[in-house]
Write a protein that holds these residues in place. Structure first.
Motif, PDB file in Angstrom:
ATOM      1  N   ARG A 369       0.743  -1.156   0.094  1.00  0.00           N
ATOM      2  CA  ARG A 369       0.247  -0.044   0.079  1.00  0.00           C
ATOM      3  C   ARG A 369       0.986   1.227   0.202  1.00  0.00           C
ATOM      4  O   ARG A 369       0.523   2.030  -0.294  1.00  0.00           O
ATOM      5  CB  ARG A 369      -1.296  -0.105   0.777  1.00  0.00           C
ATOM      6  CG  ARG A 369      -2.297  -0.987   0.898  1.00  0.00           C
ATOM      7  CD  ARG A 369      -3.125  -0.926   2.788  1.00  0.00           C
ATOM      8  NE  ARG A 369      -4.353  -2.029   1.620  1.00  0.00           N
ATOM      9  CZ  ARG A 369      -4.456  -3.217   2.174  1.00  0.00           C
ATOM     10  NH1 ARG A 369      -3.565  -4.008   3.032  1.00  0.00           N
ATOM     11  NH2 ARG A 369      -5.309  -3.845   2.366  1.00  0.00           N
ATOM     12  N   ALA A 370       2.091   1.102   0.567  1.00  0.00           N
ATOM     13  CA  ALA A 370       3.024   2.201   0.643  1.00  0.00           C
ATOM     14  C   ALA A 370       2.934   2.630  -0.643  1.00  0.00           C
ATOM     15  O   ALA A 370       3.590   3.494  -1.144  1.00  0.00           O
ATOM     16  CB  ALA A 370       4.018   2.132   1.263  1.00  0.00           C
ATOM     17  N   PHE A 371       4.206   1.355  -1.446  1.00  0.00           N
ATOM     18  CA  PHE A 371       4.287   1.650  -2.639  1.00  0.00           C
ATOM     19  C   PHE A 371       3.406   1.997  -3.335  1.00  0.00           C
ATOM     20  O   PHE A 371       3.558   3.347  -4.415  1.00  0.00           O
ATOM     21  CB  PHE A 371       4.821   0.209  -2.975  1.00  0.00           C
ATOM     22  CG  PHE A 371       5.042  -0.131  -4.886  1.00  0.00           C
ATOM     23  CD1 PHE A 371       6.178   0.782  -5.203  1.00  0.00           C
ATOM     24  CD2 PHE A 371       4.984  -1.616  -4.593  1.00  0.00           C
ATOM     25  CE1 PHE A 371       6.267   1.285  -6.674  1.00  0.00           C
ATOM     26  CE2 PHE A 371       5.437  -1.644  -6.667  1.00  0.00           C
ATOM     27  CZ  PHE A 371       6.559  -0.484  -7.199  1.00  0.00           C
ATOM     28  N   ALA A 372       1.943   1.494  -3.465  1.00  0.00           N
ATOM     29  CA  ALA A 372       1.627   2.027  -4.993  1.00  0.00           C
ATOM     30  C   ALA A 372       0.623   3.428  -3.911  1.00  0.00           C
ATOM     31  O   ALA A 372       0.554   4.313  -5.171  1.00  0.00           O
ATOM     32  CB  ALA A 372      -0.132   0.825  -4.540  1.00  0.00           C
ATOM     33  N   GLY A 373       0.879   4.007  -2.933  1.00  0.00           N
ATOM     34  CA  GLY A 373       0.563   5.451  -2.724  1.00  0.00           C
ATOM     35  C   GLY A 373       1.201   6.219  -3.288  1.00  0.00           C
ATOM     36  O   GLY A 373       0.690   7.370  -3.822  1.00  0.00           O
ATOM     37  N   GLU A 389      -6.749 -10.902  -7.769  1.00  0.00           N
ATOM     38  CA  GLU A 389      -7.710  -9.923  -6.950  1.00  0.00           C
ATOM     39  C   GLU A 389      -7.536  -8.723  -6.559  1.00  0.00           C
ATOM     40  O   GLU A 389      -6.126  -8.544  -6.726  1.00  0.00           O
ATOM     41  CB  GLU A 389      -8.206  -9.971  -5.684  1.00  0.00           C
ATOM     42  CG  GLU A 389      -9.089  -9.006  -4.391  1.00  0.00           C
ATOM     43  CD  GLU A 389      -9.025 -10.040  -3.357  1.00  0.00           C
ATOM     44  OE1 GLU A 389      -9.877  -9.810  -1.969  1.00  0.00           O
ATOM     45  OE2 GLU A 389      -8.113 -10.367  -3.069  1.00  0.00           O
ATOM     46  N   GLU A 390      -8.643  -7.524  -7.316  1.00  0.00           N
ATOM     47  CA  GLU A 390      -7.956  -5.953  -7.171  1.00  0.00           C
ATOM     48  C   GLU A 390      -8.060  -5.351  -5.488  1.00  0.00           C
ATOM     49  O   GLU A 390      -9.542  -5.496  -4.883  1.00  0.00           O
ATOM     50  CB  GLU A 390      -8.533  -4.711  -7.433  1.00  0.00           C
ATOM     51  CG  GLU A 390      -8.344  -2.771  -7.174  1.00  0.00           C
ATOM     52  CD  GLU A 390      -9.009  -2.923  -8.726  1.00  0.00           C
ATOM     53  OE1 GLU A 390      -8.539  -1.541  -8.715  1.00  0.00           O
ATOM     54  OE2 GLU A 390      -9.387  -2.847  -9.553  1.00  0.00           O
ATOM     55  N   VAL A 391      -7.100  -5.300  -4.997  1.00  0.00           N
ATOM     56  CA  VAL A 391      -6.805  -5.297  -3.592  1.00  0.00           C
ATOM     57  C   VAL A 391      -7.256  -2.855  -3.663  1.00  0.00           C
ATOM     58  O   VAL A 391      -6.414  -2.735  -3.982  1.00  0.00           O
ATOM     59  CB  VAL A 391      -5.511  -5.275  -3.251  1.00  0.00           C
ATOM     60  CG1 VAL A 391      -5.621  -4.915  -1.482  1.00  0.00           C
ATOM     61  CG2 VAL A 391      -5.919  -6.512  -3.691  1.00  0.00           C
ATOM     62  N   PRO A 392      -7.987  -3.122  -2.410  1.00  0.00           N
ATOM     63  CA  PRO A 392      -8.420  -1.790  -2.237  1.00  0.00           C
ATOM     64  C   PRO A 392      -6.938  -1.277  -1.553  1.00  0.00           C
ATOM     65  O   PRO A 392      -6.180  -1.760  -0.570  1.00  0.00           O
ATOM     66  CB  PRO A 392      -9.209  -1.223  -0.721  1.00  0.00           C
ATOM     67  CG  PRO A 392      -9.982  -2.770  -1.043  1.00  0.00           C
ATOM     68  CD  PRO A 392      -8.965  -3.580  -1.406  1.00  0.00           C
ATOM     69  N   VAL A 393      -6.346  -0.080  -2.388  1.00  0.00           N
ATOM     70  CA  VAL A 393      -5.606   0.634  -1.940  1.00  0.00           C
ATOM     71  C   VAL A 393      -5.450   1.276  -0.173  1.00  0.00           C
ATOM     72  O   VAL A 393      -4.172   1.304   0.561  1.00  0.00           O
ATOM     73  CB  VAL A 393      -4.892   1.656  -2.415  1.00  0.00           C
ATOM     74  CG1 VAL A 393      -3.093   2.385  -1.977  1.00  0.00           C
ATOM     75  CG2 VAL A 393      -4.833   0.830  -4.192  1.00  0.00           C
ATOM     76  N   ARG A 394      -6.130   1.512   0.553  1.00  0.00           N
ATOM     77  CA  ARG A 394      -7.035   2.329   1.217  1.00  0.00           C
ATOM     78  C   ARG A 394      -7.527   1.618   2.465  1.00  0.00           C
ATOM     79  O   ARG A 394      -8.787   1.485   1.286  1.00  0.00           O
ATOM     80  CB  ARG A 394      -7.003   3.944   1.697  1.00  0.00           C
ATOM     81  CG  ARG A 394      -6.183   5.059   0.878  1.00  0.00           C
ATOM     82  CD  ARG A 394      -6.848   6.038   0.585  1.00  0.00           C
ATOM     83  NE  ARG A 394      -5.423   7.279   0.444  1.00  0.00           N
ATOM     84  CZ  ARG A 394      -5.153   7.288  -1.186  1.00  0.00           C
ATOM     85  NH1 ARG A 394      -5.731   6.774  -2.082  1.00  0.00           N
ATOM     86  NH2 ARG A 394      -4.466   7.955  -1.675  1.00  0.00           N
TER      87      ARG A 394
END
Length: 394
Positions: A369-373, A389-394
């Protein structure tokens, strides 16, 4: 490297890096060398330079079609030898390249029997591990798993030809270490073929491979030559790049090549169709792999490219590289495999693409999530080839 049509200049290169002076003499492929590679400086006390491939999909954003073309060219260098063949890709940098070469070879040889397996720095399952060393690497310990599936293990133990795939060859030592480990396991190996984008061992060393390996060795490379490197007074920062724990589950998947594959991976076409429907035609899209998980990103990227999107593929890495030369941007983020080792992504900046898609094999975690953010990216967890599966970033 500056473009030129002078053959003499094409064949000789001198590159002053912050870490030292790199001098090259190119024997083959000089005319396309600028299209295939650039140069970077490693933050590594063991080796201060990097032959940075522009068609590997690792440190440089590459078009999927260009990557697949390289796979086909390298697959065509594999001799028509007695099988079965075992293709081994070198972690972490060349895992996607090796899997692509294997799949290109399968397409060109329908009905032939071959095994793909890649080396790794993570344990999967509880089976035996073969260890060997990549001495110049920032993370030198490498492992090869014995396949758990009896048919795949029989392919490895019955192989007559090893095809070892890496992005570059500079000394041949890592190839030799791996070959020796495989021959202890399978004394029936009769031949080794090395497939690399660049071969900088030099003519004499390349010609002497058979004597070093103790069996016939052939080489297939797109650019060949020789290098010399004179280190400068550069002190690399201290840092750990590998914390292998044989009992730790790092979330690495057994489904994508660590335990062997005998067929091509299927592209996630349904996911690509859905995403292409969301994006504007011609949108700039970056599809990123994570660490050793690379080939799925290429397959998704190619499926999107086929639908009219402007796609680039690359991957994160644990290799520290200076922002210089072929690296003009660097981002650092936590390790999604949980070793506590810093990871990096090069030559991609926030806002550079309309859409950024991160493909990962590990379970969703704070590092991802930090990478995606940092990039405004979306996360896609590949639990199998087509179960994504798409994963919610937040």
């Amino acid at each position: 490297m500056n473009a030129t049509s002078d053959p003499a200049l094409l064949a000789r290169r001198s590159v002053a890096l912050p870490t030292g002076l790199l001098e090259l003499t190119l024997d083959d492929g000089a005319a396309e060398a600028d299209d295939l590679l650039g140069f970077a400086a490693r933050a590594n006390a063991k080796r201060g330079f990097l032959f940075l491939s522009k068609v590997l999909g690792k440190h440089w954003p590459a078009r999927p079609a260009a990557m697949l073309a390289v796979h086909e060219r390298l697959a065509a260098t594999v001799p028509e030898d007695e099988g079965p063949l075992v293709f081994i890709a070198m972690a972490e940098t060349a895992i996607g390249l090796g899997q692509g070469v294997f799949e290109a070879w399968l397409r060109a040889h329908p009905g032939r029997e071959a095994l793909f397996i890649h080396t790794t720095r993570y344990r999967v399952g509880s089976g035996p591990l073969i260890e060997f060393e990549e001495a110049h690497s920032h993370a030198p310990r490498q492992f090869l798993h014995l396949p758990e599936d009896p048919a795949l293990r029989a392919l490895l133990l019955g192989a007559r030809t090893l095809v070892l795939v890496d992005d570059e060859a500079s000394t041949g030592n890592t190839f030799l270490n791996l070959t020796d480990a495989c021959r202890r396991l399978n004394p029936g190996i009769a031949r080794v073929h090395l497939a690399t984008i660049t071969n900088f061992m030099g003519r004499a060393a390349t010609a002497g491979l058979a004597a070093r390996f103790g069996l016939p060795v052939s080489m297939g490379a797109l650019v060949s030559g020789e290098y010399r490197f004179a280190p400068a007074d550069y002190v690399a920062p201290a840092g750990m790049a590998q914390r292998f724990d044989p009992d730790a589950d790092r979330g690495a998947s057994p489904a994508f090549g660590r335990l062997g594959l005998r067929a091509t991976l299927r592209a996630p076409t349904e996911l690509a169709a859905r995403l292409a429907g969301e994006f504007t035609l011609g949108a700039r899209v970056a599809v990123l792999g994570t660490g050793e998980f690379m080939h799925a990103a290429l397959l998704l990227g190619r499926a999107l490219e086929n639908r009219g999107l402007d796609v680039r593929v690359q991957s994160s890495t644990r290799s520290p590289i200076l922002t210089w030369g072929a690296v003009d941007h660097a981002l650092s983020f936590p390790d999604n495999y949980g070793e506590g080792v810093p990871n990096f992504i090069y030559n991609i900046a926030p806002g550079q693409y309309d859409h950024v898609l991160v493909c990962h094999e590990t379970a969703p975690n704070a590092a991802l999530r930090a990478f995606a953010g940092q990039l405004g990216a979306r996360l896609f967890h590949f639990q199998s080839e087509t179960d994504v599966e798409e994963v919610p970033v937040r």
